[in-house]
Design a protein around this motif. Sequence first.
Motif, short mmCIF file in Angstrom:
data_model
loop_
_atom_site.label_atom_id
_atom_site.label_comp_id
_atom_site.label_asym_id
_atom_site.label_seq_id
_atom_site.Cartn_x
_atom_site.Cartn_y
_atom_site.Cartn_z
N TRP A 42 -1.14 -9.10 9.73
CA TRP A 42 0.06 -8.27 9.54
C TRP A 42 -0.06 -7.43 8.27
CZ3 TRP A 42 3.89 -5.79 11.41
CH2 TRP A 42 4.98 -5.42 10.62
N PHE A 45 -2.31 -4.35 8.92
CA PHE A 45 -1.62 -3.28 9.64
C PHE A 45 -0.54 -2.64 8.77
CE2 PHE A 45 -3.31 -5.49 13.44
CZ PHE A 45 -3.92 -4.40 14.04
N LEU A 48 -1.61 0.15 6.53
CA LEU A 48 -1.87 1.44 7.17
C LEU A 48 -0.59 2.21 7.45
CD1 LEU A 48 -4.56 0.24 9.75
CD2 LEU A 48 -4.94 1.16 7.46
N THR A 49 0.52 1.76 6.85
CA THR A 49 1.80 2.41 7.06
C THR A 49 2.40 2.80 5.71
OG1 THR A 49 3.20 0.41 6.88
CG2 THR A 49 2.15 0.85 9.01
N PHE A 59 2.90 5.02 10.83
CA PHE A 59 1.46 4.88 10.66
C PHE A 59 0.90 6.07 9.87
CE2 PHE A 59 -2.96 5.38 12.02
CZ PHE A 59 -3.44 4.11 11.77
#
Length: 299
Positions: A42, A45, A48-49, A59
């Motif tokens: 988590w 990811f 990348l935001t 994103f």
Amino acid sequence: MAKDQTAPRRRNRLGAERRFAYFCILPPIILVLVFRIVPLIWGFFLSLTDSTGFNDASFIGLANYREMAADPNVHAAARNTGILILSLPVWIMLPMLLATLIHVGVPGGKLYRSVYFFPAVLSSVIVGSIFNIVLRYDGGLNALLGMFGIEGVDWLGSGSTALLSLFSVQLWATFGMSLLIFLAGLSTLSSEMLEAARLDGAKLWQTWVYVIIPAMMPIIEFVAVVTTIGVLTNMFGLIYVLTAGGPGTATTLPEFLIWLEQGQMNRPGYAASLSMVLFALMGGIAYLQIRIMNRNANV
């Protein structure tokens, strides 16, 4: 016939033992998955935001990592970390020297061992609170210097002394553990080797440099790796209580910077990208430690 009946029972027993073993290791596997692997995935990811909360993210790919490369706060944290890592010889040689003195039987060795190890059982918040009183401008250290006519120093508020002060406090708080590791290593040295050095007329410092240090090199490498990990991941509480990363960014380290971006700047996405870089660095150091341990095991 008896043989035919015994084989199935043996297979059933082995199957039951195997199932019981799986049952025993299942809880820790679940805990690792839930509290380690899933948060790690988590976090990747999230890095990348441009997240500023649970429900507000889009994103952006590697934008956080590109920003990191130009962030002066990241540069300052990397510089401060580099300075502390360059000071590793002090972190290693001081406890090793004291361990050697205790090992050769200086008077009061057992007392020194207890006194040196005591700070290692204190939490970083307690250590920070103690030295916040000692090192502040109107604190105990400047009062002591004033008794000798020496002007006080703003140990925690000056950019030229804050990192040194933080380094000294961390060293005081943690070198007792390294000392015990070195004592354990010294206890495995051949007494004949030390006796041969003494009979050859070697002085204590010569024995230490030419006999003990080469023989203790695997322990030294292990302590170096563990100390590096400690500098990168175990100084948050001390920084928070003593300097809050200041003055400016003089004592900002990666772990504290991640907390600032997450808790103060409300940028979980950027904090996650910093965490991923720190995780990769920790992974590299852990790999180095495994290689060192494997190499020493094969010697």
